[in-house]
Design an enzyme around this catalytic site. Sequence first.
Site, PDB file in Angstrom:
ATOM      1  N   ARG A   4     -14.260  -5.513 -11.035  1.00  0.00           N
ATOM      2  CA  ARG A   4     -14.347  -4.831  -9.728  1.00  0.00           C
ATOM      3  C   ARG A   4     -14.978  -3.441  -9.858  1.00  0.00           C
ATOM      4  O   ARG A   4     -14.873  -2.793 -10.891  1.00  0.00           O
ATOM      5  CB  ARG A   4     -12.945  -4.780  -9.101  1.00  0.00           C
ATOM      6  CG  ARG A   4     -12.401  -6.189  -8.920  1.00  0.00           C
ATOM      7  CD  ARG A   4     -11.031  -6.198  -8.322  1.00  0.00           C
ATOM      8  NE  ARG A   4     -11.019  -5.657  -6.982  1.00  0.00           N
ATOM      9  CZ  ARG A   4      -9.910  -5.409  -6.295  1.00  0.00           C
ATOM     10  NH1 ARG A   4      -8.734  -5.643  -6.845  1.00  0.00           N
ATOM     11  NH2 ARG A   4      -9.973  -4.917  -5.088  1.00  0.00           N
TER      12      ARG A   4
ATOM     13  N   ASP B  98      -7.374  -7.604   4.222  1.00  0.00           N
ATOM     14  CA  ASP B  98      -6.638  -8.522   3.358  1.00  0.00           C
ATOM     15  C   ASP B  98      -6.191  -9.786   4.101  1.00  0.00           C
ATOM     16  O   ASP B  98      -5.660 -10.711   3.486  1.00  0.00           O
ATOM     17  CB  ASP B  98      -5.416  -7.814   2.756  1.00  0.00           C
ATOM     18  CG  ASP B  98      -5.848  -6.701   1.798  1.00  0.00           C
ATOM     19  OD1 ASP B  98      -6.925  -6.822   1.180  1.00  0.00           O
ATOM     20  OD2 ASP B  98      -5.114  -5.694   1.685  1.00  0.00           O
TER      21      ASP B  98
ATOM     22  N   ARG C 164       1.470   4.163  -3.179  1.00  0.00           N
ATOM     23  CA  ARG C 164       1.269   5.604  -2.959  1.00  0.00           C
ATOM     24  C   ARG C 164       2.525   6.390  -3.288  1.00  0.00           C
ATOM     25  O   ARG C 164       2.458   7.477  -3.868  1.00  0.00           O
ATOM     26  CB  ARG C 164       0.804   5.841  -1.513  1.00  0.00           C
ATOM     27  CG  ARG C 164      -0.659   5.409  -1.333  1.00  0.00           C
ATOM     28  CD  ARG C 164      -0.977   5.117   0.113  1.00  0.00           C
ATOM     29  NE  ARG C 164      -2.386   4.858   0.328  1.00  0.00           N
ATOM     30  CZ  ARG C 164      -3.014   3.707   0.055  1.00  0.00           C
ATOM     31  NH1 ARG C 164      -2.341   2.703  -0.493  1.00  0.00           N
ATOM     32  NH2 ARG C 164      -4.303   3.563   0.307  1.00  0.00           N
TER      33      ARG C 164
ATOM     34  N   SER D 107     -13.497   2.297   2.540  1.00  0.00           N
ATOM     35  CA  SER D 107     -12.477   1.835   1.602  1.00  0.00           C
ATOM     36  C   SER D 107     -11.356   2.865   1.539  1.00  0.00           C
ATOM     37  O   SER D 107     -11.586   4.040   1.241  1.00  0.00           O
ATOM     38  CB  SER D 107     -13.101   1.646   0.214  1.00  0.00           C
ATOM     39  OG  SER D 107     -12.104   1.757  -0.784  1.00  0.00           O
TER      40      SER D 107
ATOM     41  N   SER E 139       0.834  -1.215   0.000  1.00  0.00           N
ATOM     42  CA  SER E 139       0.000   0.000   0.000  1.00  0.00           C
ATOM     43  C   SER E 139       0.865   1.260   0.000  1.00  0.00           C
ATOM     44  O   SER E 139       0.595   2.218  -0.731  1.00  0.00           O
ATOM     45  CB  SER E 139      -0.900   0.014   1.239  1.00  0.00           C
ATOM     46  OG  SER E 139      -1.902  -0.947   1.108  1.00  0.00           O
TER      47      SER E 139
ATOM     48  N   GLN F 206      -8.993   2.878  -0.591  1.00  0.00           N
ATOM     49  CA  GLN F 206      -8.728   3.254  -1.985  1.00  0.00           C
ATOM     50  C   GLN F 206      -9.646   4.387  -2.413  1.00  0.00           C
ATOM     51  O   GLN F 206      -9.217   5.348  -3.057  1.00  0.00           O
ATOM     52  CB  GLN F 206      -8.912   2.034  -2.894  1.00  0.00           C
ATOM     53  CG  GLN F 206      -7.866   0.958  -2.621  1.00  0.00           C
ATOM     54  CD  GLN F 206      -8.069  -0.285  -3.453  1.00  0.00           C
ATOM     55  OE1 GLN F 206      -9.074  -0.434  -4.139  1.00  0.00           O
ATOM     56  NE2 GLN F 206      -7.119  -1.202  -3.378  1.00  0.00           N
TER      57      GLN F 206
HETATM   58  C1  S3P Z   1      -5.761  -1.008  -0.141  1.00  0.00           C
HETATM   59  C2  S3P Z   1      -6.983  -0.952   0.458  1.00  0.00           C
HETATM   60  C3  S3P Z   1      -7.869  -2.119   0.615  1.00  0.00           C
HETATM   61  C4  S3P Z   1      -7.112  -3.423   0.404  1.00  0.00           C
HETATM   62  C5  S3P Z   1      -6.203  -3.382  -0.773  1.00  0.00           C
HETATM   63  C6  S3P Z   1      -5.188  -2.253  -0.642  1.00  0.00           C
HETATM   64  C7  S3P Z   1      -4.976   0.242  -0.255  1.00  0.00           C
HETATM   65  O1  S3P Z   1      -8.923  -2.031  -0.330  1.00  0.00           O
HETATM   66  O2  S3P Z   1      -8.005  -4.506   0.287  1.00  0.00           O
HETATM   67  O3  S3P Z   1      -5.507  -4.609  -0.886  1.00  0.00           O
HETATM   68  O4  S3P Z   1      -3.771   0.175  -0.522  1.00  0.00           O
HETATM   69  O5  S3P Z   1      -5.571   1.305  -0.088  1.00  0.00           O
HETATM   70  P1  S3P Z   1     -10.217  -1.110  -0.031  1.00  0.00           P
HETATM   71  O6  S3P Z   1      -9.693   0.204   0.322  1.00  0.00           O
HETATM   72  O7  S3P Z   1     -10.998  -1.049  -1.302  1.00  0.00           O
HETATM   73  O8  S3P Z   1     -10.940  -1.839   1.060  1.00  0.00           O
END
Ligand code: S3P
Length: 416
Positions: free
Chosen positions: A111, A302, A18, A154, A14, A156
Amino acid sequence: MRLTGSFTPPGDKSISHRLALMSLVASGDVRLTHMAPGADVNSSLAAAAGLGAEVRAEGVDLIVRGAGGRIDEGAAIDCGNSGTTIRLLMGLLAGRVGEYVLDGDESLRRRPMERVATPLRLMGAEVDCLEGRCPVTVRGGALKGLDYRLPVASAQLKSAVLLAGLQAQGATRVIEPRPSRDHTERLISLFGGRIERLDQGWRVEPSELTLSGDLRVPGDPSSAAFFLCAAAVIPGSDVTAEGVLLNPTRIGFLKVLERMGAVVEIEEQSDRPEPWGRVRIRHTGGLTGCRVSGQEIPFLVDEVPILALTATQAQGTTIFSEAGELRLKETDRLSAVAGQLGRMGARLRIEGDDLVVEGPSALGAPPELDSFGDHRMAMTLRLAGLLAGAEPRIVDEDCVRISYPGFAQDLDGLLS
Ligand code: S3P
């Protein structure tokens, strides 16, 4: 057969995503050490390089020079298997003049993207999705700040809105139904952006970001979780993960292991760029099932597959409550985990959005199990095979390269 010794998990996925992507709206240079090695982060690095950032390898490090917002228009951007790449890019590109087409592999094309498109449209970008999914076309430009209540917890989605907010006129406020991982927020602040925590969310102001210095990416707790959880249930095991990210929004699985009765030793060693340190788990036996609340799910989203495997070895019932978001991952992880571990003799059921595991169960392995092309399923099933004392063929096992190309090697190093 047991797991003993220490290992260093790959750099956090993650944070690496970024760092790669935020370089598009930052100026300056940064030296990055221990970036995540998998295919997912390569998608982000390739996208950043293709759009105008400079990415150069120097030994094992990467030197990244920000594009300072001068983002090239280009051909379609291939986000591969990576939800983080496409969703964060949508937010970043929403603020740039130009037209960008973002696409990915078959799994990514299933997705949901509409959840990200909606707030970006409210901010002024034109975003077209194909039946709510990718390919996504972003026609960016002048954005205005937004007050937005996220419909789902979420990270993301939150990150996409915050990254668009950096480029908008006026402040952007994001309210979260439940807190989720906060790496985007921390990096915005580290690179000089103006962001503050609110009671239930975040407020970002239009800001310029500047990259500088050297950063070591801490080890990925989501990768470390496979061996740490396995150590809690395989007799005689004693495993130490070195240099693991200890951000509280990422180590929900350690809290759950403790609640099940595992002895987890944590030694924090640094807090730059985020807290990280050493985590040791020795098998002490006698785990009991527990309830994992919906509030906790974003902190271990995860890790549910490997925690579910752990729960098959605990006495009593474990419930992962309100885990419906797992249906929207690389595969439907609720069905995949219940189905595949069920075939091994474990007792799991899905009740609405809850995953219920009854333990303990002795596992057996059929000759073949299916990862459904999902890296976290593949690694969970490899360890499930180990618990069953077998080496089943795992369909599409190669997908572990998405997040943890060194998984098999690290497993070999720990097996004794
Ligand atoms: C992530 C957020 C999670 C996670 C993904 C990585 C991220 O998803 O499942 O593997 O790096 O922000 P969501 O934010 O959609 O739950």
